[in-house]
Design an enzyme around this catalytic site. Structure first.
Site, PDB file in Angstrom:
ATOM      1  N   ALA A   2      26.502  80.266 -80.825  1.00 24.11           N
ATOM      2  CA  ALA A   2      27.061  81.614 -80.681  1.00 24.11           C
ATOM      3  C   ALA A   2      27.690  81.988 -82.013  1.00 24.11           C
ATOM      4  O   ALA A   2      28.050  81.122 -82.817  1.00 24.11           O
ATOM      5  CB  ALA A   2      28.097  81.606 -79.576  1.00 24.11           C
ATOM      6  N   GLY A  34      25.409  77.196 -78.501  1.00 24.09           N
ATOM      7  CA  GLY A  34      24.643  78.165 -77.700  1.00 24.09           C
ATOM      8  C   GLY A  34      23.151  78.092 -78.006  1.00 24.09           C
ATOM      9  O   GLY A  34      22.325  78.423 -77.151  1.00 24.09           O
ATOM     10  N   GLU A  43      21.897  75.348 -75.943  1.00 28.36           N
ATOM     11  CA  GLU A  43      21.943  75.833 -74.553  1.00 28.36           C
ATOM     12  C   GLU A  43      20.803  76.820 -74.275  1.00 28.36           C
ATOM     13  O   GLU A  43      20.205  76.808 -73.199  1.00 28.36           O
ATOM     14  CB  GLU A  43      23.310  76.470 -74.284  1.00 28.36           C
ATOM     15  CG  GLU A  43      24.419  75.420 -74.250  1.00 28.36           C
ATOM     16  CD  GLU A  43      25.824  76.012 -74.281  1.00 28.36           C
ATOM     17  OE1 GLU A  43      26.065  76.948 -75.062  1.00 28.36           O
ATOM     18  OE2 GLU A  43      26.676  75.526 -73.525  1.00 28.36           O
ATOM     19  N   GLU A  81      30.715  72.386 -80.279  1.00 30.64           N
ATOM     20  CA  GLU A  81      31.838  73.297 -80.002  1.00 30.64           C
ATOM     21  C   GLU A  81      33.193  72.611 -80.115  1.00 30.64           C
ATOM     22  O   GLU A  81      34.181  73.206 -80.510  1.00 30.64           O
ATOM     23  CB  GLU A  81      31.696  73.907 -78.592  1.00 30.64           C
ATOM     24  CG  GLU A  81      30.545  74.882 -78.420  1.00 30.64           C
ATOM     25  CD  GLU A  81      29.250  74.236 -77.949  1.00 30.64           C
ATOM     26  OE1 GLU A  81      29.072  73.024 -78.151  1.00 30.64           O
ATOM     27  OE2 GLU A  81      28.402  74.970 -77.400  1.00 30.64           O
TER      28      GLU A  81
HETATM   29  N1  CO8 Z   1      28.181  81.583 -86.176  1.00 37.47           N
HETATM   30  C1  CO8 Z   1      28.279  82.425 -87.221  1.00 37.47           C
HETATM   31  N2  CO8 Z   1      27.752  82.167 -88.435  1.00 37.47           N
HETATM   32  C2  CO8 Z   1      27.112  80.995 -88.610  1.00 37.47           C
HETATM   33  C3  CO8 Z   1      26.957  80.066 -87.550  1.00 37.47           C
HETATM   34  C4  CO8 Z   1      27.520  80.408 -86.290  1.00 37.47           C
HETATM   35  N3  CO8 Z   1      27.408  79.615 -85.210  1.00 37.47           N
HETATM   36  N4  CO8 Z   1      26.283  78.997 -88.015  1.00 37.47           N
HETATM   37  C5  CO8 Z   1      26.005  79.254 -89.305  1.00 37.47           C
HETATM   38  N5  CO8 Z   1      26.500  80.460 -89.661  1.00 37.47           N
HETATM   39  C6  CO8 Z   1      26.419  81.111 -90.975  1.00 37.47           C
HETATM   40  C7  CO8 Z   1      27.376  80.468 -91.974  1.00 37.47           C
HETATM   41  O1  CO8 Z   1      28.675  80.983 -91.814  1.00 37.47           O
HETATM   42  C8  CO8 Z   1      26.742  80.855 -93.286  1.00 37.47           C
HETATM   43  O2  CO8 Z   1      27.052  82.202 -93.563  1.00 37.47           O
HETATM   44  P1  CO8 Z   1      27.632  82.624 -95.033  1.00 37.47           P
HETATM   45  O3  CO8 Z   1      26.477  82.319 -95.959  1.00 37.47           O
HETATM   46  O4  CO8 Z   1      27.914  84.077 -94.887  1.00 37.47           O
HETATM   47  O5  CO8 Z   1      28.797  81.757 -95.287  1.00 37.47           O
HETATM   48  C9  CO8 Z   1      25.252  80.799 -92.976  1.00 37.47           C
HETATM   49  O6  CO8 Z   1      25.130  80.893 -91.544  1.00 37.47           O
HETATM   50  C10 CO8 Z   1      24.606  79.500 -93.407  1.00 37.47           C
HETATM   51  O7  CO8 Z   1      25.350  78.423 -92.853  1.00 37.47           O
HETATM   52  P2  CO8 Z   1      25.904  77.188 -93.715  1.00 37.47           P
HETATM   53  O8  CO8 Z   1      26.173  77.610 -95.127  1.00 37.47           O
HETATM   54  O9  CO8 Z   1      27.035  76.583 -92.966  1.00 37.47           O
HETATM   55  O10 CO8 Z   1      24.616  76.236 -93.699  1.00 37.47           O
HETATM   56  P3  CO8 Z   1      24.596  74.647 -93.808  1.00 37.47           P
HETATM   57  O11 CO8 Z   1      23.155  74.291 -93.924  1.00 37.47           O
HETATM   58  O12 CO8 Z   1      25.536  74.168 -94.835  1.00 37.47           O
HETATM   59  O13 CO8 Z   1      25.161  74.121 -92.395  1.00 37.47           O
HETATM   60  C11 CO8 Z   1      25.314  74.078 -89.964  1.00 37.47           C
HETATM   61  C12 CO8 Z   1      24.426  74.356 -91.209  1.00 37.47           C
HETATM   62  C13 CO8 Z   1      25.616  72.577 -89.883  1.00 37.47           C
HETATM   63  C14 CO8 Z   1      24.472  74.499 -88.775  1.00 37.47           C
HETATM   64  C15 CO8 Z   1      26.621  74.882 -90.053  1.00 37.47           C
HETATM   65  O14 CO8 Z   1      26.319  76.225 -90.365  1.00 37.47           O
HETATM   66  C16 CO8 Z   1      27.415  74.867 -88.789  1.00 37.47           C
HETATM   67  O15 CO8 Z   1      28.094  73.894 -88.503  1.00 37.47           O
HETATM   68  N6  CO8 Z   1      27.357  75.968 -87.991  1.00 37.47           N
HETATM   69  C17 CO8 Z   1      28.112  76.114 -86.783  1.00 37.47           C
HETATM   70  C18 CO8 Z   1      27.542  75.279 -85.653  1.00 37.47           C
HETATM   71  C19 CO8 Z   1      28.391  75.432 -84.418  1.00 37.47           C
HETATM   72  O16 CO8 Z   1      29.548  75.063 -84.398  1.00 37.47           O
HETATM   73  N7  CO8 Z   1      27.804  75.974 -83.324  1.00 37.47           N
HETATM   74  C20 CO8 Z   1      28.495  76.187 -82.082  1.00 37.47           C
HETATM   75  C21 CO8 Z   1      29.086  77.557 -82.053  1.00 37.47           C
HETATM   76  S1  CO8 Z   1      30.097  77.867 -80.615  1.00 37.47           S
HETATM   77  C22 CO8 Z   1      28.960  78.122 -79.385  1.00 37.47           C
HETATM   78  O17 CO8 Z   1      27.795  78.109 -79.583  1.00 37.47           O
HETATM   79  C23 CO8 Z   1      29.516  78.338 -78.003  1.00 37.47           C
HETATM   80  C24 CO8 Z   1      28.425  78.763 -77.034  1.00 37.47           C
HETATM   81  C25 CO8 Z   1      29.009  79.083 -75.686  1.00 37.47           C
HETATM   82  C26 CO8 Z   1      28.824  80.442 -75.142  1.00 37.47           C
HETATM   83  C27 CO8 Z   1      27.631  81.230 -75.637  1.00 37.47           C
HETATM   84  C28 CO8 Z   1      27.899  82.718 -75.572  1.00 37.47           C
HETATM   85  C29 CO8 Z   1      26.943  83.534 -76.421  1.00 37.47           C
END
Ligand code: CO8
Length: 257
Positions: free
Chosen positions: A65, A108, A111, A131
């Protein structure tokens, strides 16, 4: 649509949906989810479509998400937005839905893949429910579907540590149907879809509904449900055609009637 691309004629009877926010690793914001919901509704009603493939890109199926969109929200904001009606719609999709996953399928995103009926993964796919690392927990089925798919011990580990598993591990634990080289994951999903698209669409819908029922009820009730759907297939022209074609030693021509 801004965050989704749809090809209703990707292959014969097969539609392809691409999640399309590549810069954000296909983070699932509200608009994307709303576009996905209406697309699935439309495709479910499209008589020419028999199977739907949902994919992202090579680097990410979806990284979860949209954390930036959620960061400042209160519990009541989350309650009022009611984003879970979208997830309910995905679950309600009657046609077979295949997730073609490469790269990150996290939170998400994982999921969403699990809400589909089958997952075809590239060897570079990574699955996880991270998460916990941002102070929350899975909210769109992660604790339930992951546990049913891979068992309590591993699901508990993934949900409590936020660790990822590789495509090979996901295959080992029964989360995905197959793992193929990265350049072939969409093609492999399409092959699976093409096989299903040749079957009776009526039988496919009823069979999907019956398999899903196994997760929601006890055995006797599930068997009863299956039996009713089995009887119902005999109301279709496809049943007549399928059995007649077998007797006449030819390939059946199913119409979905
Ligand atoms: N949300 C928003 N932006 C994101 C997300 C995300 N989940 N994941 C990546 N991005 C963005 C980054 O902020 C970045 O943007 P910017 O260039 O503007 O800074 C861009 O995508 C590229 O990401 P990274 O630079 O971080 O890329 P890396 O290759 O270094 O890392 C990762 C990749 C490991 C995937 C890392 O981006 C990461 O950890 N992302 C978050 C993963 C996460 O925590 N997911 C769970 C989110 S919470 C959730 O899903 C709850 C769901 C429950 C309900 C669902 C309702 C819809």
């Amino acid at each position: 649509m801004e965050f989704i691309k749809v090809n209703t004629q990707y292959k014969k009877h097969i539609a392809l949906i691409n999640l399309n926010r590549p810069k954000e690793l296909n983070a699932l914001n509200l608009q994307l989810m709303s576009e996905l919901k209406s697309t699935l509704q439309t495709l479910d009603e499209d008589e020419d479509v028999r199977v739907i493939i949902l994919t992202g890109n090579e680097k990410a199926f979806a990284a979860g998400a949209d954390i930036k969109q959620m960061a400042g929200k209160t519990a009541i904001d989350m309650l009022n937005v009611d984003q879970f009606s979208t997830w309910d719609q995905i679950k309600k999709t009657k046609k077979p839905l295949i997730a073609a996953v490469s790269g990150f399928a996290l939170g998400g995103g994982c999921e969403l893949a699990m809400t589909c009926d089958m997952i075809v993964a590239s060897e570079s796919a990574k699955f996880g429910q991270p998460e916990i690392k941002i102070g929350v927990m899975p909210g769109a089925g992660g604790t339930q579907r992951l546990t049913r798919a891979i068992g309590k011990a591993k699901a508990m580990e993934l949900v409590l540590t936020g660790n990822f598993i590789s495509a090979e591990e996901a295959l080992h634990y029964g989360l995905v149907n197959k793992v193929v080289p990265t350049e072939m994951y969409l093609e492999a999903a399409a092959e699976l879809a093409e096989q299903i698209a040749q079957m009776s669409p009526v039988a496919a819908k009823l069979a999907k509904e019956s398999v899903n029922r196994a997760f929601e009820t006890h055995l006797d009730e599930g068997l009863h449900f299956e039996r009713k759907n089995f009887y119902l297939t005999f109301a279709s022209e496809d049943q007549k055609e399928g059995m007649k074609a077998f007797v006449e030693k030819r390939k059946p021509e199913f119409t979905g009637k």
